[in-house]
Design a protein around this motif. Sequence first.
Motif, PDB file in Angstrom:
ATOM      1  N   ARG A 116       0.825  -1.223   0.000  1.00 40.48           N
ATOM      2  CA  ARG A 116       0.000   0.000   0.000  1.00 40.48           C
ATOM      3  C   ARG A 116       0.856   1.270   0.000  1.00 40.48           C
ATOM      4  O   ARG A 116       0.688   2.166   0.835  1.00 40.48           O
ATOM      5  CB  ARG A 116      -0.952  -0.032   1.191  1.00 40.48           C
ATOM      6  CG  ARG A 116      -2.038  -1.078   1.042  1.00 40.48           C
ATOM      7  CD  ARG A 116      -2.825  -1.307   2.321  1.00 40.48           C
ATOM      8  NE  ARG A 116      -3.614  -0.157   2.736  1.00 40.48           N
ATOM      9  CZ  ARG A 116      -4.382  -0.145   3.824  1.00 40.48           C
ATOM     10  NH1 ARG A 116      -4.466  -1.225   4.577  1.00 40.48           N
ATOM     11  NH2 ARG A 116      -5.056   0.945   4.152  1.00 40.48           N
ATOM     12  N   PHE A 129       0.667   3.590  -2.094  1.00 40.85           N
ATOM     13  CA  PHE A 129      -0.236   4.705  -2.363  1.00 40.85           C
ATOM     14  C   PHE A 129      -0.736   5.298  -1.039  1.00 40.85           C
ATOM     15  O   PHE A 129      -0.784   6.519  -0.864  1.00 40.85           O
ATOM     16  CB  PHE A 129      -1.410   4.219  -3.213  1.00 40.85           C
ATOM     17  CG  PHE A 129      -2.412   5.281  -3.541  1.00 40.85           C
ATOM     18  CD1 PHE A 129      -2.237   6.123  -4.627  1.00 40.85           C
ATOM     19  CD2 PHE A 129      -3.543   5.456  -2.749  1.00 40.85           C
ATOM     20  CE1 PHE A 129      -3.158   7.114  -4.918  1.00 40.85           C
ATOM     21  CE2 PHE A 129      -4.467   6.441  -3.026  1.00 40.85           C
ATOM     22  CZ  PHE A 129      -4.274   7.274  -4.118  1.00 40.85           C
ATOM     23  N   CYS A 130      -1.105   4.423  -0.098  1.00 40.98           N
ATOM     24  CA  CYS A 130      -1.629   4.896   1.192  1.00 40.98           C
ATOM     25  C   CYS A 130      -0.554   5.633   1.988  1.00 40.98           C
ATOM     26  O   CYS A 130      -0.813   6.660   2.596  1.00 40.98           O
ATOM     27  CB  CYS A 130      -2.132   3.719   2.023  1.00 40.98           C
ATOM     28  SG  CYS A 130      -3.436   2.781   1.250  1.00 40.98           S
ATOM     29  N   CYS A 159      -1.601   9.168  -0.983  1.00 41.26           N
ATOM     30  CA  CYS A 159      -3.007   9.522  -0.772  1.00 41.26           C
ATOM     31  C   CYS A 159      -3.158  10.817   0.052  1.00 41.26           C
ATOM     32  O   CYS A 159      -2.661  10.903   1.172  1.00 41.26           O
ATOM     33  CB  CYS A 159      -3.718   8.378  -0.062  1.00 41.26           C
ATOM     34  SG  CYS A 159      -5.434   8.765   0.320  1.00 41.26           S
ATOM     35  N   LEU A 216      -5.812  12.046   1.535  1.00 36.93           N
ATOM     36  CA  LEU A 216      -6.552  11.835   2.788  1.00 36.93           C
ATOM     37  C   LEU A 216      -5.671  11.106   3.792  1.00 36.93           C
ATOM     38  O   LEU A 216      -5.692  11.404   4.992  1.00 36.93           O
ATOM     39  CB  LEU A 216      -7.841  11.045   2.522  1.00 36.93           C
ATOM     40  CG  LEU A 216      -8.683  10.735   3.764  1.00 36.93           C
ATOM     41  CD1 LEU A 216      -9.057  12.005   4.520  1.00 36.93           C
ATOM     42  CD2 LEU A 216      -9.943   9.963   3.401  1.00 36.93           C
ATOM     43  N   GLY A 217      -4.869  10.171   3.294  1.00 41.12           N
ATOM     44  CA  GLY A 217      -3.938   9.475   4.174  1.00 41.12           C
ATOM     45  C   GLY A 217      -2.984  10.459   4.837  1.00 41.12           C
ATOM     46  O   GLY A 217      -2.678  10.357   6.029  1.00 41.12           O
ATOM     47  N   PRO A 233     -11.651   7.469  -0.886  1.00 42.29           N
ATOM     48  CA  PRO A 233     -10.971   8.586  -0.222  1.00 42.29           C
ATOM     49  C   PRO A 233     -10.716   9.795  -1.124  1.00 42.29           C
ATOM     50  O   PRO A 233     -10.785  10.938  -0.671  1.00 42.29           O
ATOM     51  CB  PRO A 233      -9.653   7.972   0.264  1.00 42.29           C
ATOM     52  CG  PRO A 233      -9.460   6.763  -0.563  1.00 42.29           C
ATOM     53  CD  PRO A 233     -10.830   6.249  -0.888  1.00 42.29           C
ATOM     54  N   ARG A 261      -4.749   7.365  12.093  1.00 41.51           N
ATOM     55  CA  ARG A 261      -5.193   6.911  10.767  1.00 41.51           C
ATOM     56  C   ARG A 261      -6.309   5.862  10.870  1.00 41.51           C
ATOM     57  O   ARG A 261      -6.290   4.844  10.169  1.00 41.51           O
ATOM     58  CB  ARG A 261      -4.003   6.393   9.948  1.00 41.51           C
ATOM     59  CG  ARG A 261      -2.993   7.491   9.654  1.00 41.51           C
ATOM     60  CD  ARG A 261      -1.961   7.104   8.631  1.00 41.51           C
ATOM     61  NE  ARG A 261      -2.524   6.976   7.290  1.00 41.51           N
ATOM     62  CZ  ARG A 261      -1.780   6.978   6.184  1.00 41.51           C
ATOM     63  NH1 ARG A 261      -0.474   7.139   6.267  1.00 41.51           N
ATOM     64  NH2 ARG A 261      -2.340   6.838   5.003  1.00 41.51           N
ATOM     65  N   TRP A 310      -9.335   5.891   9.866  1.00 40.59           N
ATOM     66  CA  TRP A 310     -10.009   5.671   8.582  1.00 40.59           C
ATOM     67  C   TRP A 310      -9.200   4.699   7.726  1.00 40.59           C
ATOM     68  O   TRP A 310      -9.743   3.732   7.174  1.00 40.59           O
ATOM     69  CB  TRP A 310     -10.190   7.015   7.860  1.00 40.59           C
ATOM     70  CG  TRP A 310     -10.636   6.845   6.454  1.00 40.59           C
ATOM     71  CD1 TRP A 310      -9.850   6.791   5.333  1.00 40.59           C
ATOM     72  CD2 TRP A 310     -11.976   6.650   5.989  1.00 40.59           C
ATOM     73  NE1 TRP A 310     -10.612   6.578   4.218  1.00 40.59           N
ATOM     74  CE2 TRP A 310     -11.922   6.492   4.590  1.00 40.59           C
ATOM     75  CE3 TRP A 310     -13.210   6.592   6.634  1.00 40.59           C
ATOM     76  CZ2 TRP A 310     -13.052   6.283   3.820  1.00 40.59           C
ATOM     77  CZ3 TRP A 310     -14.343   6.385   5.851  1.00 40.59           C
ATOM     78  CH2 TRP A 310     -14.255   6.232   4.470  1.00 40.59           C
ATOM     79  N   CYS A 311      -7.901   4.944   7.598  1.00 35.26           N
ATOM     80  CA  CYS A 311      -7.067   4.122   6.726  1.00 35.26           C
ATOM     81  C   CYS A 311      -6.939   2.704   7.269  1.00 35.26           C
ATOM     82  O   CYS A 311      -6.905   1.733   6.527  1.00 35.26           O
ATOM     83  CB  CYS A 311      -5.669   4.726   6.602  1.00 35.26           C
ATOM     84  SG  CYS A 311      -5.668   6.459   6.187  1.00 35.26           S
ATOM     85  N   CYS A 342     -11.300   2.334   5.203  1.00 36.26           N
ATOM     86  CA  CYS A 342     -11.156   2.774   3.804  1.00 36.26           C
ATOM     87  C   CYS A 342     -11.265   1.617   2.800  1.00 36.26           C
ATOM     88  O   CYS A 342     -10.448   0.687   2.811  1.00 36.26           O
ATOM     89  CB  CYS A 342      -9.816   3.471   3.619  1.00 36.26           C
ATOM     90  SG  CYS A 342      -9.581   4.012   1.925  1.00 36.26           S
ATOM     91  N   LEU A 378     -10.690   1.741  -0.438  1.00 38.75           N
ATOM     92  CA  LEU A 378      -9.564   1.742  -1.383  1.00 38.75           C
ATOM     93  C   LEU A 378      -8.343   1.109  -0.716  1.00 38.75           C
ATOM     94  O   LEU A 378      -7.621   0.326  -1.333  1.00 38.75           O
ATOM     95  CB  LEU A 378      -9.239   3.181  -1.828  1.00 38.75           C
ATOM     96  CG  LEU A 378      -8.026   3.322  -2.756  1.00 38.75           C
ATOM     97  CD1 LEU A 378      -8.165   2.485  -4.019  1.00 38.75           C
ATOM     98  CD2 LEU A 378      -7.773   4.781  -3.125  1.00 38.75           C
ATOM     99  N   GLY A 379      -8.146   1.435   0.562  1.00 31.12           N
ATOM    100  CA  GLY A 379      -7.050   0.810   1.302  1.00 31.12           C
ATOM    101  C   GLY A 379      -7.212  -0.707   1.323  1.00 31.12           C
ATOM    102  O   GLY A 379      -6.245  -1.452   1.161  1.00 31.12           O
TER     103      GLY A 379
HETATM  104  S1  SF4 Z   1      -6.261   3.758   3.530  1.00 23.20           S
HETATM  105 FE1  SF4 Z   1      -7.490   4.954   2.123  1.00 23.20          FE
HETATM  106  S2  SF4 Z   1      -7.451   7.040   2.922  1.00 23.20           S
HETATM  107 FE2  SF4 Z   1      -5.853   5.891   3.918  1.00 23.20          FE
HETATM  108  S3  SF4 Z   1      -4.124   6.282   2.682  1.00 23.20           S
HETATM  109 FE3  SF4 Z   1      -4.976   4.409   1.882  1.00 23.20          FE
HETATM  110  S4  SF4 Z   1      -6.314   5.014   0.264  1.00 23.20           S
HETATM  111 FE4  SF4 Z   1      -5.845   6.842   1.439  1.00 23.20          FE
END
Ligand code: SF4
Length: 519
Positions: free
Chosen positions: A75, A77-78, A82, A84-85, A138, A218, A220-221, A225, A227-228
């Motif tokens: 992850r 990207f996270c 990201c 929001l991350g 997100p 974090r 939410w992550c 999430c 997407l996560g």
């Molecule tokens: S878990 Fe979701 S909000 Fe958190 S960094 Fe990954 S994609 Fe972004």
Amino acid sequence: MKNARRLSQILFLALFLFLFIQTEYKGSNELGLPVRFFLDFDPLIALSVLLATHAARALFLFSIVTVVVSVLFGRVFCGWVCPLGTLNTFAGWFKMRSMKPGEDDTVFRRWRPVKYYVLFFLLVAAAFGWNAAGFVDPISMTIRSLAVGWNPAVNKIVRSFFEFTYAADLPWVSPGLDAVYSAMIGTALAFEQPVFRQSILIGLLFAGVIGLNALAPRFWCRYLCPLGALLGLLGWKQALARVDVDGGKCVSCRRCNLSCQGDATPFPAGRWASRECLACWNCADVCPVQAVSIHPTTRATGDGNVDLTRRWLLASGLGALVAVPAMSVGAHRTRPNPELIRPPGALPEQAFVRTCVKCGECMKVCLTNGLQPTLGQAGLEGLWTPLLVPRLGYCEYNCNLCSQVCPTGAIRAIDLKEKHRIRIGLATIDRDRCIPWALGVNCIVCEEHCPVPGKAIRFEEEERENRRGETFTLKRPVVNPRLCVGCGICENKCPVVDLPAIRVSSINETRSEENRLVL
Ligand code: SF4
Ligand code: SF4
Ligand code: SF4
């Protein structure tokens, strides 16, 4: 490594905010910048639209980059990209600093599977025709919340501050601040104060997501999430960057767990959960005895991934199957809604609702602020999709910005030539309220503003006598439904300000075969 990650997070957040601010009319009908960049790289958006519409779109090719990086590195990207991350990283910093080994780092662990069930729910719902991913994706959620919720508030606060200093007329200070204000208008601040329906609700929901960091960093992550969850599932092998803890060296201080951005439990050795790892690699940085290393390997270095239970997967899938028909129940499916004036280029209604991800890009870019989020006009399935509210802003005749920014093609890419042929509704005159019709006094505001070549509003003329006995020509407006494109500028400018005497409804829209007045 920590500094490189922080720098990456800051740069991507800055890029995100820069593109967000640039999603606005700047005096030209070309934006010139890839303002939907982050949405284009979002595989959850791509997958949900693909499932809901059964149509692959070329622009989703970018999201393959995110998929490949996730498969190889997890992850990343996270942890690194990201926006929001990154906001969650900032907001969760205080909580992370206050956590104690063995106490706080385990409290919410049983929540880890929730995001996978959320993801499963969304994908099943999309496969059966309800594209709900945009509510909680997100990137989509952040853009919508900033555009509709927080950008108007920030604009208002900053404008009020400058207006206050201007009114106070402080020697030396006010002229300087005035120059700053002028420089900010059209760059950091919008040209006009943006106004959106539901901005408080949408803004508060986002504040709630950020506020969850008070429970766990974090939050939410880690737990919610979708997407996560998708990236975690794609990257559980992540053969090029696996966390490996040497149990022989480990002194059980648990610092790795406390610094972990993603509840991936590097401690105890062998319990690392690859799907939960946000690739922050803090664990390797903080370990006092260098027991943690990150390196390429195909060897299983941790078995801490949560098992998803069949019962909860079934419940999420069934929940989606119940939700899909429930969302489509409502008057909006039985008759076209007159208020539901969609932007030009919008797909036919069912396809539009399936394709739109409620990102709010179109609402942010709309130069008259006329595009607003729906509440009940398109039913629950169409919540927060865009509709034009002519009282707030009209569709500018020589503008197609919303079709340039829509990431999913819910609003097709159209050029101005095509746009000029598209009808989004029809204006009708309320003769009981129209000044010439009701009061016998001339008013030509709507006709003057009508942008259509040849004018969609013409006058019925009649010789009349005024109170002084003088003869004058009374011009009473009449709309030509064959020429009217429903842009709404007439309604917007009508001097009957509360309930305008000329109003646009969705009838006659080009995209619908049923919602027709002119056959
Ligand atoms: S878990 Fe979701 S909000 Fe958190 S960094 Fe990954 S994609 Fe972004
Ligand atoms: S129509 Fe608007 S809200 Fe929907 S996906 Fe396109 S840009 Fe986003
Ligand atoms: S909505 Fe009004 S201004 Fe726009 S084309 Fe129709 S009549 Fe003209």
